[in-house]
Design a protein around this motif. Structure first.
Motif, PDB file in Angstrom:
ATOM      1  N   ARG A 124      -1.339 -11.458   7.949  1.00  0.00           N
ATOM      2  CA  ARG A 124      -1.596 -10.174   8.619  1.00  0.00           C
ATOM      3  C   ARG A 124      -3.087  -9.818   8.566  1.00  0.00           C
ATOM      4  O   ARG A 124      -3.633  -9.240   9.494  1.00  0.00           O
ATOM      5  CB  ARG A 124      -0.757  -9.081   7.960  1.00  0.00           C
ATOM      6  CG  ARG A 124      -0.844  -7.765   8.626  1.00  0.00           C
ATOM      7  CD  ARG A 124       0.213  -7.653   9.677  1.00  0.00           C
ATOM      8  NE  ARG A 124       0.294  -6.269  10.094  1.00  0.00           N
ATOM      9  CZ  ARG A 124       0.464  -5.913  11.339  1.00  0.00           C
ATOM     10  NH1 ARG A 124       0.596  -6.819  12.279  1.00  0.00           N
ATOM     11  NH2 ARG A 124       0.529  -4.653  11.652  1.00  0.00           N
ATOM     12  N   GLU A 140      -1.797  -3.001   3.044  1.00  0.00           N
ATOM     13  CA  GLU A 140      -2.769  -3.961   3.583  1.00  0.00           C
ATOM     14  C   GLU A 140      -4.100  -3.849   2.855  1.00  0.00           C
ATOM     15  O   GLU A 140      -4.753  -4.864   2.593  1.00  0.00           O
ATOM     16  CB  GLU A 140      -2.940  -3.735   5.082  1.00  0.00           C
ATOM     17  CG  GLU A 140      -1.716  -4.180   5.878  1.00  0.00           C
ATOM     18  CD  GLU A 140      -1.738  -3.718   7.316  1.00  0.00           C
ATOM     19  OE1 GLU A 140      -2.393  -2.699   7.620  1.00  0.00           O
ATOM     20  OE2 GLU A 140      -1.087  -4.374   8.147  1.00  0.00           O
ATOM     21  N   ARG A 143      -3.819  -5.702  -0.293  1.00  0.00           N
ATOM     22  CA  ARG A 143      -3.925  -7.138  -0.020  1.00  0.00           C
ATOM     23  C   ARG A 143      -5.391  -7.546   0.177  1.00  0.00           C
ATOM     24  O   ARG A 143      -5.799  -8.628  -0.251  1.00  0.00           O
ATOM     25  CB  ARG A 143      -3.103  -7.507   1.207  1.00  0.00           C
ATOM     26  CG  ARG A 143      -1.605  -7.521   0.964  1.00  0.00           C
ATOM     27  CD  ARG A 143      -0.859  -7.792   2.268  1.00  0.00           C
ATOM     28  NE  ARG A 143       0.555  -7.968   2.067  1.00  0.00           N
ATOM     29  CZ  ARG A 143       1.445  -6.992   2.108  1.00  0.00           C
ATOM     30  NH1 ARG A 143       1.054  -5.749   2.340  1.00  0.00           N
ATOM     31  NH2 ARG A 143       2.731  -7.245   1.924  1.00  0.00           N
ATOM     32  N   THR A 163       0.532  -3.160  -7.708  1.00  0.00           N
ATOM     33  CA  THR A 163       1.593  -2.592  -6.872  1.00  0.00           C
ATOM     34  C   THR A 163       1.596  -1.075  -6.918  1.00  0.00           C
ATOM     35  O   THR A 163       2.484  -0.436  -6.364  1.00  0.00           O
ATOM     36  CB  THR A 163       2.977  -3.113  -7.323  1.00  0.00           C
ATOM     37  OG1 THR A 163       3.215  -2.710  -8.672  1.00  0.00           O
ATOM     38  CG2 THR A 163       3.044  -4.620  -7.210  1.00  0.00           C
ATOM     39  N   LYS A 169       9.318  -2.689  -1.556  1.00  0.00           N
ATOM     40  CA  LYS A 169       9.302  -3.962  -0.831  1.00  0.00           C
ATOM     41  C   LYS A 169       7.893  -4.557  -0.793  1.00  0.00           C
ATOM     42  O   LYS A 169       7.701  -5.748  -1.066  1.00  0.00           O
ATOM     43  CB  LYS A 169       9.826  -3.753   0.591  1.00  0.00           C
ATOM     44  CG  LYS A 169       9.853  -5.019   1.424  1.00  0.00           C
ATOM     45  CD  LYS A 169      10.365  -4.743   2.826  1.00  0.00           C
ATOM     46  CE  LYS A 169      10.296  -6.002   3.677  1.00  0.00           C
ATOM     47  NZ  LYS A 169      10.653  -5.749   5.070  1.00  0.00           N
ATOM     48  N   THR A 170       6.894  -3.732  -0.480  1.00  0.00           N
ATOM     49  CA  THR A 170       5.515  -4.213  -0.420  1.00  0.00           C
ATOM     50  C   THR A 170       5.042  -4.656  -1.801  1.00  0.00           C
ATOM     51  O   THR A 170       4.368  -5.676  -1.948  1.00  0.00           O
ATOM     52  CB  THR A 170       4.587  -3.133   0.158  1.00  0.00           C
ATOM     53  OG1 THR A 170       5.086  -2.725   1.427  1.00  0.00           O
ATOM     54  CG2 THR A 170       3.168  -3.636   0.310  1.00  0.00           C
ATOM     55  N   LYS A 172       6.865  -5.863  -4.234  1.00  0.00           N
ATOM     56  CA  LYS A 172       7.479  -7.164  -4.528  1.00  0.00           C
ATOM     57  C   LYS A 172       6.745  -8.288  -3.804  1.00  0.00           C
ATOM     58  O   LYS A 172       6.552  -9.371  -4.352  1.00  0.00           O
ATOM     59  CB  LYS A 172       8.955  -7.161  -4.117  1.00  0.00           C
ATOM     60  CG  LYS A 172       9.829  -6.262  -4.928  1.00  0.00           C
ATOM     61  CD  LYS A 172      10.143  -6.802  -6.279  1.00  0.00           C
ATOM     62  CE  LYS A 172      11.316  -7.739  -6.226  1.00  0.00           C
ATOM     63  NZ  LYS A 172      11.759  -8.173  -7.541  1.00  0.00           N
ATOM     64  N   GLN A 173       6.318  -8.028  -2.565  1.00  0.00           N
ATOM     65  CA  GLN A 173       5.589  -9.042  -1.802  1.00  0.00           C
ATOM     66  C   GLN A 173       4.250  -9.367  -2.470  1.00  0.00           C
ATOM     67  O   GLN A 173       3.862 -10.536  -2.565  1.00  0.00           O
ATOM     68  CB  GLN A 173       5.362  -8.565  -0.371  1.00  0.00           C
ATOM     69  CG  GLN A 173       6.623  -8.520   0.467  1.00  0.00           C
ATOM     70  CD  GLN A 173       6.415  -7.824   1.799  1.00  0.00           C
ATOM     71  OE1 GLN A 173       5.415  -7.134   2.010  1.00  0.00           O
ATOM     72  NE2 GLN A 173       7.362  -8.004   2.709  1.00  0.00           N
ATOM     73  N   VAL A 174       3.547  -8.328  -2.936  1.00  0.00           N
ATOM     74  CA  VAL A 174       2.254  -8.536  -3.597  1.00  0.00           C
ATOM     75  C   VAL A 174       2.445  -9.345  -4.882  1.00  0.00           C
ATOM     76  O   VAL A 174       1.696 -10.292  -5.157  1.00  0.00           O
ATOM     77  CB  VAL A 174       1.556  -7.185  -3.872  1.00  0.00           C
ATOM     78  CG1 VAL A 174       0.392  -7.349  -4.843  1.00  0.00           C
ATOM     79  CG2 VAL A 174       1.074  -6.564  -2.569  1.00  0.00           C
ATOM     80  N   ALA A 176       4.866 -11.429  -5.542  1.00  0.00           N
ATOM     81  CA  ALA A 176       5.223 -12.799  -5.146  1.00  0.00           C
ATOM     82  C   ALA A 176       3.982 -13.589  -4.747  1.00  0.00           C
ATOM     83  O   ALA A 176       3.857 -14.774  -5.076  1.00  0.00           O
ATOM     84  CB  ALA A 176       6.234 -12.764  -4.004  1.00  0.00           C
ATOM     85  N   LEU A 177       3.040 -12.932  -4.068  1.00  0.00           N
ATOM     86  CA  LEU A 177       1.799 -13.607  -3.682  1.00  0.00           C
ATOM     87  C   LEU A 177       0.990 -14.013  -4.912  1.00  0.00           C
ATOM     88  O   LEU A 177       0.409 -15.095  -4.949  1.00  0.00           O
ATOM     89  CB  LEU A 177       0.964 -12.711  -2.764  1.00  0.00           C
ATOM     90  CG  LEU A 177       1.500 -12.556  -1.348  1.00  0.00           C
ATOM     91  CD1 LEU A 177       0.796 -11.417  -0.631  1.00  0.00           C
ATOM     92  CD2 LEU A 177       1.350 -13.848  -0.569  1.00  0.00           C
ATOM     93  N   ASP A 180       2.635 -16.978  -6.357  1.00  0.00           N
ATOM     94  CA  ASP A 180       2.360 -18.157  -5.519  1.00  0.00           C
ATOM     95  C   ASP A 180       0.979 -18.732  -5.808  1.00  0.00           C
ATOM     96  O   ASP A 180       0.825 -19.942  -5.931  1.00  0.00           O
ATOM     97  CB  ASP A 180       2.457 -17.797  -4.022  1.00  0.00           C
ATOM     98  CG  ASP A 180       3.885 -17.559  -3.571  1.00  0.00           C
ATOM     99  OD1 ASP A 180       4.826 -17.903  -4.318  1.00  0.00           O
ATOM    100  OD2 ASP A 180       4.057 -16.993  -2.475  1.00  0.00           O
TER     101      ASP A 180
END
Length: 197
Positions: A124, A140, A143, A163, A169-170, A172-174, A176-177, A180
């Motif tokens: 994104r 964003e 991020r 976070t 939800k956002t 959890k995504q952060v 996970a990144l 990763d």
């Protein structure tokens, strides 16, 4: 290389924030410091990154003492701090924010490769690379802060409440990144949070 904190004491005026903590983080680990507000989590990161001087104790990275080094020297050793909150340069574009992260790097080919990697993690942001960072949503902007730190190609990434103020939800995504990047690169990640969920 291993990060070791030994008997660390930090005070703000007469208030003792850290009272002799010990912590060992092995290379390639992701470690989470969890605790209530005021427990000293952020202070720990600030001490590691050279932003807060300890009264006593030791912080070793690869056997080298970090206490007493200026923050810029700690950055040069590959330890990058992502502070709490959405710390972006609001009038600069997303791409300019990321380039600031790589400012001290000399390996131009490596920068291009790492920028591609960062954009693969945050597609994104690539779509919005031309947009002023201050006009992005809160998630964003968070991020962008993390991506800017990754553009430095850190050995250790210190993330303070990454976070915070994000929806579930956002957030959890952060997280996970961050997992990763730790898994994909062998990078060490230390995350501070007050939320154990």
């Amino acid at each position: 290389m291993k990060l070791e904190i030994r008997d660390l004491h930090v005070s703000y005026g007469g208030i003792r924030a850290l009272k002799g903590i010990d912590l060992t983080v092995e290379e390639g680990q992701i470690v989470t410091l969890i605790g209530a507000n005021g427990a000293g989590k952020s202070t720990t990161l600030r001490a590691i990154s050279g932003l807060q001087k300890p009264q006593s104790g030791s912080i070793l990275y690869g056997g080298e003492e970090l206490v007493g080094l200026p923050a810029k020297e700690i950055v040069r050793r590959g330890i990058i701090h992502v502070p709490e909150g959405r710390r972006v340069f609001p009038d600069m574009t997303v791409a300019e924010n990321l380039k600031i992260g790589a400012f001290l790097r000399k390996d131009k080919d490596g920068i291009a490769s790492d920028m591609d990697y960062v954009y693969s993690l945050f597609p994104r942001l690539k779509e919005r690379s031309w947009q002023p960072a201050g006009t992005l949503s809160g998630g964003e902007q968070q991020r962008v802060s993390i991506a800017r730190a990754l553009a430095k190609n850190p050995k250790i990434l210190l993330c303070d409440e990454p976070t915070g103020a994000l929806d579930y939800k956002t957030g959890k995504q952060v997280l996970a990144l961050l997992q990763d990047t730790c898994r994909d690169t062998g990078r060490t990640v230390v995350v501070v949070t007050h939320n154990s969920a």
